[in-house]
Design an enzyme around this catalytic site. Structure first.
Site, PDB file in Angstrom:
ATOM      1  NE  ARG A  19      -4.554  -1.632  -0.184  1.00 17.03           N
ATOM      2  CZ  ARG A  19      -4.474  -1.701  -0.544  1.00 17.03           C
ATOM      3  NH1 ARG A  19      -3.064  -2.862  -1.378  1.00 17.03           N
ATOM      4  NH2 ARG A  19      -6.069  -3.052  -0.266  1.00 17.03           N
ATOM      5  CD  GLU A  28      -2.708   2.930  -5.676  1.00 20.27           C
ATOM      6  OE1 GLU A  28      -1.977   2.974  -4.597  1.00 20.27           O
ATOM      7  OE2 GLU A  28      -3.997   2.597  -5.976  1.00 20.27           O
ATOM      8  CG  HIS A  49      -3.727  -0.755  -6.680  1.00 15.80           C
ATOM      9  ND1 HIS A  49      -3.204   0.009  -5.545  1.00 15.80           N
ATOM     10  CD2 HIS A  49      -3.536  -1.745  -6.187  1.00 15.80           C
ATOM     11  CE1 HIS A  49      -3.915  -1.011  -4.892  1.00 15.80           C
ATOM     12  NE2 HIS A  49      -3.575  -2.473  -5.388  1.00 15.80           N
TER      13      HIS A  49
HETATM   14  C1  DGY Z   1      -6.040  -6.260  -2.888  1.00 15.14           C
HETATM   15  O1  DGY Z   1      -5.920  -6.744  -2.859  1.00 15.14           O
HETATM   16  O2  DGY Z   1      -5.608  -5.655  -2.199  1.00 15.14           O
HETATM   17  C2  DGY Z   1      -5.144  -5.108  -4.083  1.00 15.14           C
HETATM   18  O3  DGY Z   1      -4.371  -4.552  -3.601  1.00 15.14           O
HETATM   19  C3  DGY Z   1      -6.480  -4.937  -5.090  1.00 15.14           C
HETATM   20  O4  DGY Z   1      -6.351  -6.099  -5.322  1.00 15.14           O
END
Ligand code: DGY
Length: 329
Positions: free
Chosen positions: A239, A268, A286
């Site tokens: 993240r 983001e 992402h």
């Molecule tokens: C998640 O699943 O947390 C990813 O970042 C997006 O698929």
């Protein structure tokens, strides 16, 4: 369940949508973009279930309107967008989609490791622009990945899958995790547990695989970057806010580290101004879980979680098991 109403905030594959429609009265976002906040807040008022995306803020304001809500099934393994404590207080189970995106995300971490070290994106750009004019022994050199030390921060399913892949490249693996993994798993993936300082100072690639929590926000900042080798690369597929992006920009500009491969961003989808000007950083939108196979599985899993949860059973992949005692019916 036929009279139950659900809100799905992202466009799902047709057959999964059809399966939900057989059971529920479904309102679904039909566009490939985040569901508007107002539509979320209005739409949830009369709904029993929510199939949410990582781009939805499921906060107090949301819960104040969600008077009938009995289950949230998140499409994603990460759920930092959901105030889980607030859901638990209201007796609402929350589920996620672990496991099915492990391989896809580990692949992207490796794509970034290879691409940033071997300057793949820069090379493609140079070739397309007609700047590949001759071969010469010392021109356009990257760094070898094979045999280099990989440091993995966060040794859950995805971190472990990255370690497995590192073996093919003969990379010694160091890891740091809240808890040490079992000796047999350490042995299987050939990873050695070290403290953060050791990991940062000894690794040639530092790859992040932690969830975003208050403890991991800005886990990598100025001080941590300064501990890394000047020849090392930072890879982030977890993240964005796990990294202080301003500090990273500074380190990349100053040559304190060699480069970075990023799939996620602190604010983001906005990027810290200056990042796009740097050649030693690769920027992806992402897409860690972004394969046809994985997104289909995530959709199927999230739908199953919701169906099971709304039928009154314990939903699989529950992230707030404390809720079971006070669950809304
Ligand atoms: C998640 O699943 O947390 C990813 O970042 C997006 O698929």
């Amino acid at each position: 369940m036929m009279n139950m109403k659900i809100l799905v905030t992202g466009r799902l594959p047709q057959d999964i949508f059809a399966g939900l429609k057989e059971r529920f009265d479904v309102e679904m976002n039909t566009e490939d973009k985040p569901f508007e906040r107002k539509k979320l807040l209005d739409g949830i008022r009369n709904k029993d279930g929510l199939l949410s995306m990582i781009t939805d803020s499921i906060d107090e304001e949301f819960f104040e309107r969600a008077m009938h809500l009995k289950m949230i099934a998140q499409f994603g393994v990460g759920y930092n967008n959901i105030d889980v404590a607030a859901a638990t207080r209201r007796g609402i189970p929350v589920s996620n989609t672990p496991g099915v995106l492990t391989d896809a995300t580990a692949e992207i971490a490796f794509v970034l490791i290879l691409a940033v070290a071997r300057r793949i994106v820069e090379g493609d750009r140079m070739t397309r622009e007609g700047r590949f004019r001759w071969w010469a022994p010392m021109l356009f050199l990257g760094h070898q990945v094979t045999g280099k030390t990989l440091g993995i921060i966060g040794m859950g399913k995805i971190g472990t899958a990255v370690a497995e892949r590192a073996r093919c490249f003969g990379m010694p693996v160091l890891y740091h995790n809240r808890e040490r993994i079992s000796p047999s798993l350490e042995n299987e993936v050939r990873a050695s547990y070290v403290d953060m300082k050791t990991l940062l100072s000894r690794s040639d690639f530092v790859s992040l695989h932690v969830p975003l929590t208050e403890r991991t926000r800005h886990l990598i900042g100025r001080e941590e970057l300064s501990l890394m080798k000047r020849t090392a690369y930072l890879i982030n597929t977890s993240r964005g806010p796990v990294v202080d992006e301003q500090a990273l920009l500074h380190a990349l500009r100053a040559g304190d580290i060699a480069g970075a491969g990023l799939d996620v961003y602190e604010n983001e989808p906005a990027l810290t101004p200056g990042l796009t000007e740097l050649d030693n950083v690769i920027l992806l939108p992402h897409v860690g879980s972004g394969t046809v196979e994985t997104r289909m599985r995530m959709a199927g899993m999230a739908a199953e979680n919701l169906i099971t949860g709304l039928s009154g059973e314990v939903p699989p992949n529950l992230v707030n098991p404390d809720v079971l005692a006070t669950r809304r019916r």
